[in-house]
Design an enzyme around this catalytic site. Structure first.
Site, PDB file in Angstrom:
ATOM      1  N   CYS A  25       0.874  -1.188   0.000  1.00 35.93           N
ATOM      2  CA  CYS A  25       0.000   0.000   0.000  1.00 35.93           C
ATOM      3  C   CYS A  25       0.908   1.234   0.000  1.00 35.93           C
ATOM      4  O   CYS A  25       2.079   1.149  -0.391  1.00 35.93           O
ATOM      5  CB  CYS A  25      -0.968  -0.032   1.174  1.00 35.93           C
ATOM      6  SG  CYS A  25      -0.178  -0.006   2.800  1.00 35.93           S
ATOM      7  N   ASN A  28       2.309   1.370   4.370  1.00 42.42           N
ATOM      8  CA  ASN A  28       2.590   0.090   5.054  1.00 42.42           C
ATOM      9  C   ASN A  28       2.258   0.153   6.548  1.00 42.42           C
ATOM     10  O   ASN A  28       2.903  -0.504   7.369  1.00 42.42           O
ATOM     11  CB  ASN A  28       4.048  -0.351   4.828  1.00 42.42           C
ATOM     12  CG  ASN A  28       4.345  -1.805   5.232  1.00 42.42           C
ATOM     13  OD1 ASN A  28       5.467  -2.138   5.575  1.00 42.42           O
ATOM     14  ND2 ASN A  28       3.368  -2.677   5.202  1.00 42.42           N
ATOM     15  N   CYS A  30      -1.426   0.713   7.351  1.00 42.51           N
ATOM     16  CA  CYS A  30      -2.870   0.451   7.470  1.00 42.51           C
ATOM     17  C   CYS A  30      -3.279  -0.760   6.635  1.00 42.51           C
ATOM     18  O   CYS A  30      -3.487  -1.855   7.157  1.00 42.51           O
ATOM     19  CB  CYS A  30      -3.690   1.671   7.046  1.00 42.51           C
ATOM     20  SG  CYS A  30      -3.401   3.137   8.077  1.00 42.51           S
ATOM     21  N   ARG A  31      -3.405  -0.590   5.318  1.00 43.09           N
ATOM     22  CA  ARG A  31      -4.017  -1.638   4.499  1.00 43.09           C
ATOM     23  C   ARG A  31      -3.136  -2.851   4.289  1.00 43.09           C
ATOM     24  O   ARG A  31      -3.608  -3.997   4.405  1.00 43.09           O
ATOM     25  CB  ARG A  31      -4.440  -1.053   3.142  1.00 43.09           C
ATOM     26  CG  ARG A  31      -5.592  -0.082   3.260  1.00 43.09           C
ATOM     27  CD  ARG A  31      -5.750   0.738   2.004  1.00 43.09           C
ATOM     28  NE  ARG A  31      -4.598   1.606   1.786  1.00 43.09           N
ATOM     29  CZ  ARG A  31      -4.405   2.358   0.724  1.00 43.09           C
ATOM     30  NH1 ARG A  31      -5.298   2.331  -0.251  1.00 43.09           N
ATOM     31  NH2 ARG A  31      -3.353   3.136   0.625  1.00 43.09           N
ATOM     32  N   SER A  32      -1.852  -2.648   3.951  1.00 38.87           N
ATOM     33  CA  SER A  32      -1.046  -3.846   3.630  1.00 38.87           C
ATOM     34  C   SER A  32      -0.727  -4.706   4.853  1.00 38.87           C
ATOM     35  O   SER A  32      -0.711  -5.940   4.717  1.00 38.87           O
ATOM     36  CB  SER A  32       0.206  -3.487   2.816  1.00 38.87           C
ATOM     37  OG  SER A  32       1.066  -2.636   3.512  1.00 38.87           O
ATOM     38  N   ASP A 140      -8.402   3.909   1.005  1.00 43.12           N
ATOM     39  CA  ASP A 140      -7.419   4.303   2.017  1.00 43.12           C
ATOM     40  C   ASP A 140      -8.155   4.787   3.274  1.00 43.12           C
ATOM     41  O   ASP A 140      -8.848   5.806   3.222  1.00 43.12           O
ATOM     42  CB  ASP A 140      -6.550   5.431   1.435  1.00 43.12           C
ATOM     43  CG  ASP A 140      -5.413   5.823   2.359  1.00 43.12           C
ATOM     44  OD1 ASP A 140      -5.413   5.372   3.526  1.00 43.12           O
ATOM     45  OD2 ASP A 140      -4.533   6.576   1.908  1.00 43.12           O
TER      46      ASP A 140
HETATM   47  P1  4NP Z   1      -1.798   2.828   4.022  1.00 48.35           P
HETATM   48  O1  4NP Z   1      -2.401   4.209   4.566  1.00 48.35           O
HETATM   49  O2  4NP Z   1      -1.248   3.116   2.643  1.00 48.35           O
HETATM   50  O3  4NP Z   1      -2.980   1.928   3.980  1.00 48.35           O
HETATM   51  O4  4NP Z   1      -0.730   2.399   5.022  1.00 48.35           O
HETATM   52  C1  4NP Z   1      -1.669   5.387   4.571  1.00 48.35           C
HETATM   53  C2  4NP Z   1      -0.830   5.649   5.630  1.00 48.35           C
HETATM   54  C3  4NP Z   1      -0.120   6.838   5.657  1.00 48.35           C
HETATM   55  C4  4NP Z   1      -0.247   7.739   4.622  1.00 48.35           C
HETATM   56  C5  4NP Z   1      -1.095   7.467   3.549  1.00 48.35           C
HETATM   57  C6  4NP Z   1      -1.814   6.294   3.535  1.00 48.35           C
HETATM   58  N1  4NP Z   1       0.482   8.946   4.660  1.00 48.35           N
HETATM   59  O5  4NP Z   1       0.308   9.784   3.762  1.00 48.35           O
HETATM   60  O6  4NP Z   1       1.261   9.172   5.613  1.00 48.35           O
END
Ligand code: 4NP
Length: 170
Positions: A25, A28, A30-32, A140
């Site tokens: 994702c 790294n 939340c989703r992955s 997201d």
């Molecule tokens: P993820 O979510 O891609 O599912 O881990 C996010 C976590 C942090 C950010 C964006 C999406 N960020 O912009 O910091």
């Protein structure tokens, strides 16, 4: 399930490689990590011998544990993801892993750019493996509320089950 024509790669390699799946994702956190957790549960249930990991395309959270809301939803479904630490995807990952699985379309675009030409890994969206959901992104949840993480868990659980079935099917 008929393979989606969006799934790219060269599934036939000279030496059969043990399946190895990397979920990717943006951050790294939340989703992955949730996809990794859901897939670990599914692989254990099916007795699959598979390497499993997750990474982000961005470097903002490298070394950090998953977002507390991601940890909470995983815990609600019986999985502890507190020991995961964020890392950034690398070009070497496309030869280490047989499947490099993007959680959303923007991540898929980045992975296609990063992927070495001769890399054998299958590169796809997680929801490409789910009948009727090819081309969909896992939303997201980072900037939203706790509800978003329940939706994420439901999506990654569907994707993990479908991907595990595909790997078992060969
Ligand atoms: P993820 O979510 O891609 O599912 O881990 C996010 C976590 C942090 C950010 C964006 C999406 N960020 O912009 O910091």
């Amino acid at each position: 399930m008929a393979p989606s024509n969006r799934i790219e790669g060269h599934p036939v390699s000279p030496q059969p490689q043990k399946p190895a799946v990397l979920f990717v994702c943006l951050g790294n956190i939340c989703r992955s990590p949730l996809a990794e957790a859901a897939f670990r549960v599914e692989a254990a249930r099916l007795g699959l011998d598979v390497e499993i990991d997750s990474a982000g395309t961005g470097s903002w959270h490298v070394g950090e544990p998953p977002d507390r809301r991601a940890q909470a939803v995983a815990r609600r479904y019986g999985v502890d993801i507190g020991r995961c630490r964020a890392r950034q995807v690398t070009r070497e990952d496309f030869s280490r892993f047989t499947h490099v699985v993007a959680l959303d379309e923007s991540v898929l675009v980045t992975l296609r750019r990063l992927r070495p030409r001769d890399a054998a890994a299958e590169v796809a969206l997680l929801l490409d493996y789910v009948d009727g959901r090819a081309g969909e992104s896992v939303a997201d949840p980072y900037y939203g509320g706790d509800d978003g993480f329940e939706t994420t868990w439901a999506d990654v659980t569907s994707g993990a089950a479908a991907l595990a079935r595909r790997i078992v099917g060969g």
